[in-house]
Design a protein around this motif. Structure first.
Motif, PDB file in Angstrom:
ATOM      1  N   LEU A  28       9.005   9.487  -5.906  1.00 31.90           N
ATOM      2  CA  LEU A  28       7.947   8.740  -5.514  1.00 31.90           C
ATOM      3  C   LEU A  28       8.443   7.162  -5.851  1.00 31.90           C
ATOM      4  O   LEU A  28       8.880   6.744  -6.887  1.00 31.90           O
ATOM      5  CB  LEU A  28       6.799   8.771  -6.250  1.00 31.90           C
ATOM      6  N   CYS A  29       8.267   6.442  -5.020  1.00 30.12           N
ATOM      7  CA  CYS A  29       8.527   4.859  -5.146  1.00 30.12           C
ATOM      8  C   CYS A  29       7.411   4.377  -5.815  1.00 30.12           C
ATOM      9  O   CYS A  29       6.238   4.265  -5.502  1.00 30.12           O
ATOM     10  CB  CYS A  29       8.729   3.897  -3.696  1.00 30.12           C
ATOM     11  N   LYS A  30       7.708   3.970  -6.970  1.00 28.15           N
ATOM     12  CA  LYS A  30       6.458   3.199  -7.732  1.00 28.15           C
ATOM     13  C   LYS A  30       5.915   1.989  -7.189  1.00 28.15           C
ATOM     14  O   LYS A  30       4.807   1.566  -7.263  1.00 28.15           O
ATOM     15  CB  LYS A  30       7.165   2.709  -9.399  1.00 28.15           C
ATOM     16  N   CYS A  31       6.695   1.464  -6.363  1.00 23.85           N
ATOM     17  CA  CYS A  31       6.024   0.214  -5.946  1.00 23.85           C
ATOM     18  C   CYS A  31       5.184   0.302  -4.671  1.00 23.85           C
ATOM     19  O   CYS A  31       4.001  -0.062  -4.437  1.00 23.85           O
ATOM     20  CB  CYS A  31       7.096  -0.759  -5.495  1.00 23.85           C
ATOM     21  N   CYS A  32       5.627   1.192  -3.385  1.00 26.04           N
ATOM     22  CA  CYS A  32       4.950   1.261  -2.265  1.00 26.04           C
ATOM     23  C   CYS A  32       4.446   2.786  -2.130  1.00 26.04           C
ATOM     24  O   CYS A  32       3.947   3.208  -1.038  1.00 26.04           O
ATOM     25  CB  CYS A  32       5.903   0.799  -1.077  1.00 26.04           C
ATOM     26  N   GLN A  33       4.759   3.679  -3.088  1.00 31.22           N
ATOM     27  CA  GLN A  33       4.455   5.037  -3.060  1.00 31.22           C
ATOM     28  C   GLN A  33       4.841   5.768  -2.008  1.00 31.22           C
ATOM     29  O   GLN A  33       4.504   6.695  -1.651  1.00 31.22           O
ATOM     30  CB  GLN A  33       2.802   5.158  -2.905  1.00 31.22           C
ATOM     31  N   ALA A  34       6.180   5.524  -1.529  1.00 29.74           N
ATOM     32  CA  ALA A  34       6.585   6.222  -0.527  1.00 29.74           C
ATOM     33  C   ALA A  34       7.290   7.545  -1.228  1.00 29.74           C
ATOM     34  O   ALA A  34       7.888   7.384  -2.294  1.00 29.74           O
ATOM     35  CB  ALA A  34       7.768   5.242   0.331  1.00 29.74           C
ATOM     36  N   ILE A  35       7.678   8.425  -0.350  1.00 33.93           N
ATOM     37  CA  ILE A  35       8.147   9.720  -0.972  1.00 33.93           C
ATOM     38  C   ILE A  35       9.816   9.461  -0.333  1.00 33.93           C
ATOM     39  O   ILE A  35      10.121   9.462   0.757  1.00 33.93           O
ATOM     40  CB  ILE A  35       7.779  10.986  -0.138  1.00 33.93           C
ATOM     41  N   LYS A  53      17.664   2.433  -3.672  1.00 35.61           N
ATOM     42  CA  LYS A  53      16.257   1.486  -3.223  1.00 35.61           C
ATOM     43  C   LYS A  53      15.597   2.174  -2.227  1.00 35.61           C
ATOM     44  O   LYS A  53      16.049   2.989  -1.290  1.00 35.61           O
ATOM     45  CB  LYS A  53      17.025   0.438  -2.543  1.00 35.61           C
ATOM     46  N   CYS A  54      14.234   1.741  -2.118  1.00 32.47           N
ATOM     47  CA  CYS A  54      13.352   2.411  -1.237  1.00 32.47           C
ATOM     48  C   CYS A  54      13.380   1.780  -0.054  1.00 32.47           C
ATOM     49  O   CYS A  54      13.481   0.444  -0.026  1.00 32.47           O
ATOM     50  CB  CYS A  54      11.979   2.270  -1.770  1.00 32.47           C
ATOM     51  N   PRO A  55      13.677   2.411   1.153  1.00 25.69           N
ATOM     52  CA  PRO A  55      13.585   1.495   2.613  1.00 25.69           C
ATOM     53  C   PRO A  55      12.607   0.812   2.854  1.00 25.69           C
ATOM     54  O   PRO A  55      12.861  -0.183   3.642  1.00 25.69           O
ATOM     55  CB  PRO A  55      14.161   2.763   3.689  1.00 25.69           C
ATOM     56  N   ARG A  56      11.456   1.016   2.325  1.00 23.75           N
ATOM     57  CA  ARG A  56      10.228   0.623   2.912  1.00 23.75           C
ATOM     58  C   ARG A  56       9.911  -0.840   2.088  1.00 23.75           C
ATOM     59  O   ARG A  56       9.590  -1.856   2.548  1.00 23.75           O
ATOM     60  CB  ARG A  56       9.050   1.397   2.591  1.00 23.75           C
ATOM     61  N   CYS A  57      10.220  -0.815   0.711  1.00 22.69           N
ATOM     62  CA  CYS A  57       9.730  -2.006  -0.013  1.00 22.69           C
ATOM     63  C   CYS A  57      11.120  -2.636  -0.709  1.00 22.69           C
ATOM     64  O   CYS A  57      10.900  -3.496  -1.499  1.00 22.69           O
ATOM     65  CB  CYS A  57       8.836  -1.584  -1.108  1.00 22.69           C
ATOM     66  N   LYS A  58      12.319  -2.001  -0.367  1.00 24.29           N
ATOM     67  CA  LYS A  58      13.497  -2.286  -1.067  1.00 24.29           C
ATOM     68  C   LYS A  58      13.585  -2.621  -2.681  1.00 24.29           C
ATOM     69  O   LYS A  58      14.264  -3.401  -3.389  1.00 24.29           O
ATOM     70  CB  LYS A  58      13.840  -3.773  -0.453  1.00 24.29           C
TER      71      LYS A  58
HETATM   72 ZN   LIG Z   1       8.896   1.664  -1.801  1.00 25.25          ZN
END
Ligand SMILES: [Zn+2]
Ligand SMILES: [Zn+2]
Length: 414
Positions: free
Chosen positions: A221-228, A235-240
């Motif tokens: 889970l991305c801790k910042c934006c909660q993406a799976i 790096k999370c593609p949604r929030c970097k």
């Molecule tokens: Zn994220």
């Protein structure tokens, strides 16, 4: 057939993959295993959040401009505005407490309200701008304390009664409305709805197994934006933002911070937090002196509030977080009931942590108001600095702890 990937979520507390059905307006979805709120569907979210945020911002502008509390001490009239409190602390050479006051009570809440207005109004923002605003919002959210300051004012009234007669002006009610509208806009605002506008929340390539944990499906889970995210994503593609499957090394951070706060807790209680000067004679009082004084004066509820917030809560927090670290690391046989108890303990620690700041706010208000140069004055003392640092360090310690470690079992890690 295309699968609607947006309807899967990974619980941030227990790491369970859950499929969300459409949420009825005004309702929220909770995790079936640990009861954490996963998503909410507020009626007309954007419009209502904007209205409440704008009202709140108007109220704080009014509240900062004029005198909001006054006191009459032996015929002398002293009135202060909200901004006079950090000013007084600054001139008393307590610029650290003054800065904390400005950040926690005014700056962070105001910035977050402005962010809500920007994200929910019809302004055309690029998805990069939205992303930056949401990241700032999440970071500041832990440190907003206007409601605690308001409670601190009410507690300080009882303390102030022993010095003179207190009065409140219309500006005080404007400040109360600021806090009320602020809380309303926060409850209505849903960051995950805005994140989902930027990009869907699921980056997994395979079909998810509902009711199984993310870790056993190689998902994080991305801790910042909660993406799976699949586990190989750095790096999370949604929030970097960077994310790890588990923040296991952060437990050392939590423990190190707990030891630091335990050491600082000693001077915080031994040194005085307030100096009272009456006709040139000064006396220092520490936290316990204040509690005993209130108790003897018959203000038992206020004595209890200060005793619980300043003495009991920090110690309970340190013990609870140490216990959580022990449970996460050392307990091998975890059943659902124990995990649920630990999850509740963690939620309580997270919620209650910042309420210890109440005593700092009480001291700030009393020190700013009781300044009758010839007769008497109340000044902050060094204990305040230690105590504020204890509260901040324990708050960081609880943020560093990864609650998913409570639920992890050895077999999940393979
Ligand atoms: Zn994220
Ligand atoms: Zn859960």
């Amino acid at each position: 057939m295309a699968i609607d990937r947006q309807h899967y979520v990974l619980c941030s507390h227990c790491d369970l993959v859950i499929e969300l059905a459409d949420i009825v307006i005004g309702h929220k979805a909770v995790c079936s295993r640990c009861n954490t709120t996963l998503a909410k569907n507020n009626n007309n979210m954007k419009f209502r959040a904007t209205i409440y945020a704008v009202c709140s911002l108007i109220m704080i502008i009014v509240a900062c401009g004029f005198i909001f509390i006054d006191i009459r001490i032996v015929g002398n009239f002293i009135g202060i505005s909200v901004l006079d409190i950090p000013k007084t602390l600054f001139f008393d050479k307590y610029s650290y407490i003054s800065a904390l006051f400005i950040l926690f009570v005014l700056f962070f809440p105001i910035v977050n309200l402005v962010i809500i207005v920007f994200l929910c109004s019809k302004l055309r923002l690029t998805k990069y701008r939205k992303r930056d605003l949401l990241i700032v919002y999440e970071k500041f959210q832990h440190w907003c304390m206007p409601e605690i300051f308001l409670t601190g004012i009410l507690v300080s009234f009882v303390k102030l009664m022993s010095y003179g007669s207190i009065g409140v002006t219309g500006t005080f009610w404007a400040f109360c409305l600021f806090v009320f509208f602020y809380i309303k806009s926060l409850v209505i605002f849903s960051p995950e709805a805005i994140w989902n506008e930027i990009h869907r929340n699921n980056f997994a390539t395979d079909t998810l197994k509902v009711g199984k944990t993310g870790i056993c499906q190689n998902l994080k889970l991305c801790k910042c934006c909660q993406a799976i995210l699949p586990v190989q994503y750095i790096k999370c593609p949604r929030c970097k933002q960077k994310s790890k499957i588990r923040d296991r090394d952060k437990i050392q951070w939590t423990l190190a911070l707990l030891v630091t706060s335990l050491i600082l807790y000693i001077p915080a209680n031994l040194f005085g937090i307030m100096i009272t000067v009456v006709l040139g004679a000064s006396s220092t009082s520490n936290i316990m002196d204040g509690v005993i004084y209130m108790w003897q004066a018959g203000d038992v509820p206020v004595a209890l509030v200060i005793f619980i917030a300043s003495v009991i809560i920090p110690i309970l927090k340190i013990i609870s977080l140490s216990w959580l670290c022990y449970f996460a690391l050392a307990v091998k046989r975890k059943n659902k009931r124990n995990c649920l108890k630990m999850k509740k303990l963690y939620t309580a620690v997270e919620f209650i942590g910042k309420w210890s700041m109440i005593d700092i706010f009480v001291v700030s208000v009393v020190c700013s108001l009781v300044r009758n140069q010839q007769m008497m004055g109340v000044y902050p003392d060094i204990g305040v600095t230690f105590f504020a640092t204890v509260v901040i360090i324990t708050m960081i310690a609880s943020q560093k702890f990864d609650p998913r470690l409570i639920w992890d079992r050895p077999q999940n890690r393979q």
